[in-house]
Write an enzyme that holds these catalytic residues in place. Structure first.
Site, PDB file in Angstrom:
ATOM      1  N   ASN A 185       0.857  -1.365   0.010  1.00 11.33           N
ATOM      2  CA  ASN A 185      -0.049   0.243   0.036  1.00 11.33           C
ATOM      3  C   ASN A 185       0.919   1.435  -0.236  1.00 11.33           C
ATOM      4  O   ASN A 185       0.296   2.433  -0.347  1.00 11.33           O
ATOM      5  CB  ASN A 185      -0.881   0.157   1.010  1.00 11.33           C
ATOM      6  CG  ASN A 185      -2.112  -0.908   0.909  1.00 11.33           C
ATOM      7  OD1 ASN A 185      -3.000  -0.682   0.082  1.00 11.33           O
ATOM      8  ND2 ASN A 185      -2.180  -2.025   1.497  1.00 11.33           N
ATOM      9  N   THR A 186       2.123   1.180   0.379  1.00 15.45           N
ATOM     10  CA  THR A 186       2.971   2.176   0.368  1.00 15.45           C
ATOM     11  C   THR A 186       4.301   2.090  -0.537  1.00 15.45           C
ATOM     12  O   THR A 186       4.436   2.959  -1.435  1.00 15.45           O
ATOM     13  CB  THR A 186       3.591   2.660   1.840  1.00 15.45           C
ATOM     14  OG1 THR A 186       2.786   2.780   2.923  1.00 15.45           O
ATOM     15  CG2 THR A 186       4.523   3.787   1.628  1.00 15.45           C
ATOM     16  N   ARG A 187       4.740   0.994  -0.649  1.00 19.02           N
ATOM     17  CA  ARG A 187       5.968   0.962  -1.550  1.00 19.02           C
ATOM     18  C   ARG A 187       5.867  -0.114  -2.448  1.00 19.02           C
ATOM     19  O   ARG A 187       5.172  -1.141  -2.297  1.00 19.02           O
ATOM     20  CB  ARG A 187       7.320   0.724  -0.684  1.00 19.02           C
ATOM     21  CG  ARG A 187       7.413   2.056   0.263  1.00 19.02           C
ATOM     22  CD  ARG A 187       8.787   1.879   1.078  1.00 19.02           C
ATOM     23  NE  ARG A 187       9.073   0.663   1.524  1.00 19.02           N
ATOM     24  CZ  ARG A 187      10.102   0.361   2.173  1.00 19.02           C
ATOM     25  NH1 ARG A 187      11.296   1.043   2.028  1.00 19.02           N
ATOM     26  NH2 ARG A 187      10.330  -1.008   2.818  1.00 19.02           N
ATOM     27  N   LEU A 188       6.499   0.025  -3.789  1.00 17.35           N
ATOM     28  CA  LEU A 188       6.517  -1.157  -4.606  1.00 17.35           C
ATOM     29  C   LEU A 188       8.208  -1.576  -4.349  1.00 17.35           C
ATOM     30  O   LEU A 188       9.269  -0.685  -4.249  1.00 17.35           O
ATOM     31  CB  LEU A 188       6.773  -0.506  -5.964  1.00 17.35           C
ATOM     32  CG  LEU A 188       6.796  -1.347  -7.275  1.00 17.35           C
ATOM     33  CD1 LEU A 188       6.329  -0.998  -8.646  1.00 17.35           C
ATOM     34  CD2 LEU A 188       8.383  -1.472  -7.548  1.00 17.35           C
ATOM     35  N   LYS A 189       8.290  -2.766  -4.001  1.00 22.23           N
ATOM     36  CA  LYS A 189       9.572  -3.567  -3.802  1.00 22.23           C
ATOM     37  C   LYS A 189       9.882  -4.472  -4.988  1.00 22.23           C
ATOM     38  O   LYS A 189       8.967  -5.041  -5.386  1.00 22.23           O
ATOM     39  CB  LYS A 189       9.616  -4.288  -2.511  1.00 22.23           C
ATOM     40  CG  LYS A 189       9.604  -3.480  -1.151  1.00 22.23           C
ATOM     41  CD  LYS A 189       8.760  -2.847  -0.735  1.00 22.23           C
ATOM     42  CE  LYS A 189       7.361  -3.802  -0.174  1.00 22.23           C
ATOM     43  NZ  LYS A 189       6.296  -2.972   0.111  1.00 22.23           N
ATOM     44  N   GLY A 210      -4.902 -11.136   2.436  1.00 21.89           N
ATOM     45  CA  GLY A 210      -3.930 -10.428   1.746  1.00 21.89           C
ATOM     46  C   GLY A 210      -2.780 -11.332   1.157  1.00 21.89           C
ATOM     47  O   GLY A 210      -1.993 -12.197   1.798  1.00 21.89           O
ATOM     48  N   CYS A 211      -2.369 -11.046  -0.210  1.00 21.58           N
ATOM     49  CA  CYS A 211      -1.369 -11.749  -0.956  1.00 21.58           C
ATOM     50  C   CYS A 211      -0.143 -11.800  -0.274  1.00 21.58           C
ATOM     51  O   CYS A 211       0.624 -12.632  -0.149  1.00 21.58           O
ATOM     52  CB  CYS A 211      -1.591 -11.251  -2.204  1.00 21.58           C
ATOM     53  SG  CYS A 211      -0.435 -12.203  -3.229  1.00 21.58           S
ATOM     54  N   ASP A 212       0.241 -10.444   0.412  1.00 17.99           N
ATOM     55  CA  ASP A 212       1.485 -10.427   0.901  1.00 17.99           C
ATOM     56  C   ASP A 212       1.558 -11.070   2.243  1.00 17.99           C
ATOM     57  O   ASP A 212       2.493 -11.844   2.680  1.00 17.99           O
ATOM     58  CB  ASP A 212       1.488  -8.845   1.252  1.00 17.99           C
ATOM     59  CG  ASP A 212       0.686  -8.082   2.125  1.00 17.99           C
ATOM     60  OD1 ASP A 212      -0.386  -8.728   2.268  1.00 17.99           O
ATOM     61  OD2 ASP A 212       0.960  -6.936   2.360  1.00 17.99           O
ATOM     62  N   ARG A 213       0.384 -11.191   2.962  1.00 16.30           N
ATOM     63  CA  ARG A 213       0.628 -11.939   4.261  1.00 16.30           C
ATOM     64  C   ARG A 213       0.814 -13.257   3.989  1.00 16.30           C
ATOM     65  O   ARG A 213       1.465 -13.942   4.773  1.00 16.30           O
ATOM     66  CB  ARG A 213      -0.683 -11.660   5.055  1.00 16.30           C
ATOM     67  CG  ARG A 213      -1.061 -10.242   5.751  1.00 16.30           C
ATOM     68  CD  ARG A 213      -2.424 -10.216   6.119  1.00 16.30           C
ATOM     69  NE  ARG A 213      -2.719 -10.980   7.169  1.00 16.30           N
ATOM     70  CZ  ARG A 213      -3.989 -11.344   7.863  1.00 16.30           C
ATOM     71  NH1 ARG A 213      -4.946 -10.803   7.265  1.00 16.30           N
ATOM     72  NH2 ARG A 213      -4.000 -12.166   8.844  1.00 16.30           N
TER      73      ARG A 213
END
Ligand SMILES: Nc1ncnc2c1ncn2[C@@H]1O[C@H](COP(=O)(O)OP(=O)(O)O)[C@@H](O)[C@H]1O
Ligand SMILES: CC(C)(COP(=O)(O)O)[C@@H](O)C(=O)NCCC(=O)O
Ligand SMILES: [K+]
Length: 242
Positions: A8-12, A100-103
């Site tokens: 939600n804040t950064r593209l890594k 969430g896919c990241d979780r």
């Protein structure tokens, strides 16, 4: 391979060679315009000439569509990860339409069927997930540092914008200190509470604020900034094998 984590804040992004070594990586604030940020990175990605792009995104369909359009110009195959609650590496009790896919990928990056694990994501939101011998029991979501500070500023008359540091949980004697220490206390207090309730779970932390937050946790914490990357690699490796 090119791995993208759209938070939600950064593209890594991480670029790995054919034996999985990281050859390049970066993290940039996308200011809710990830496709435009990616556009500026495409020539760099083209130079790397990855054979595949694996993507984790929690940005929703609209932004994901724009990202797909941008990536389409690279004529490199790419795929967005979708959560699978029945995945062979880890079963999850969580609603897989919502998780969430990241979780999920952060858990996939750490999961070990011989262990009890508490995975803490320190991103825009703080997430805590509990895994008991490769069984995801569920978890928690709450605002992290900047979201909490913004909500205090927008929700109150007398607390104004300030750029204090989040480096202490000692009581404050100025508004700026009371706000910054209170926010940090709310985050580390919650994590220490969950850690206290699950003493035999190993603590693993990832995300942009992991190093700030880990210092205030009462038990040893394993910092892993490559956790989501590892989850992406495991996910796509596994899919190819099966
Ligand atoms: N408004 C902000 N100004 C500056 N830095 C911010 C702001 N919001 C978040 N950050 C920083 O950006 C990072 C976000 O961490 P990251 O794990 O990349 O989050 P996400 O995966 O949610 O995008 C953190 O280091 C945090 O301190
Ligand atoms: C909780 C999150 C916002 C965390 O995202 P991040 O802070 O990494 O940007 C993200 O995992 C998400 O959008 N989850 C969907 C809701 C859920 O997991 O239940
Ligand atoms: K994240």
């Amino acid at each position: 391979m090119l791995w993208l984590d759209l938070g939600n804040t950064r593209l890594k992004y991480w670029l790995t060679d054919d034996i999985g070594q990281i050859v390049a990586h970066d993290a940039k604030q996308h200011l809710q315009a990830p496709a435009e940020l990616l556009m500026g990175l495409t020539d760099r990605f083209e130079r790397y000439a990855p054979d595949f792009i694996g993507i984790s995104s929690v940005l929703g369909d609209d932004l994901n569509m724009k990202v797909s359009d941008t990536l389409g110009r690279l004529n490199t195959p790419f795929e967005f990860v979708h959560v699978d609650a029945a995945h062979p590496l880890m079963k999850s009790a969580y609603n897989d339409k919502q998780l969430g896919c990241d979780r999920w990928l952060q858990m996939l990056g750490a999961v070990d069927k011989k262990k009890r694990q508490c995975i803490i994501g320190c991103g825009t939101a703080v997430t805590i997930d509990l895994i008991d011998h490769a069984e995801h029991l569920g978890g928690y979501i709450f605002p992290s540092i900047y979201l909490q500070r913004e909500s205090l500023f927008s929700g109150t008359k007398q607390i104004t914008i300030s750029n204090g540091t989040f480096d202490s949980v000692g009581q404050g004697i100025t508004t700026q200190d009371a706000v910054h220490r209170g926010i940090l206390l709310s985050i580390v207090g919650a994590i220490n509470e969950i850690s206290h309730r699950h003493p035999n779970f190993e603590l693993i932390m990832t995300g942009g604020d992991a190093s700030i937050i880990a210092q205030h946790i009462n038990r040893p914490v394993r910092l892993r900034d490559d956790l989501l990357l590892n989850g992406l690699a495991r996910y796509f490796d596994h899919t190819k094998q099966s």
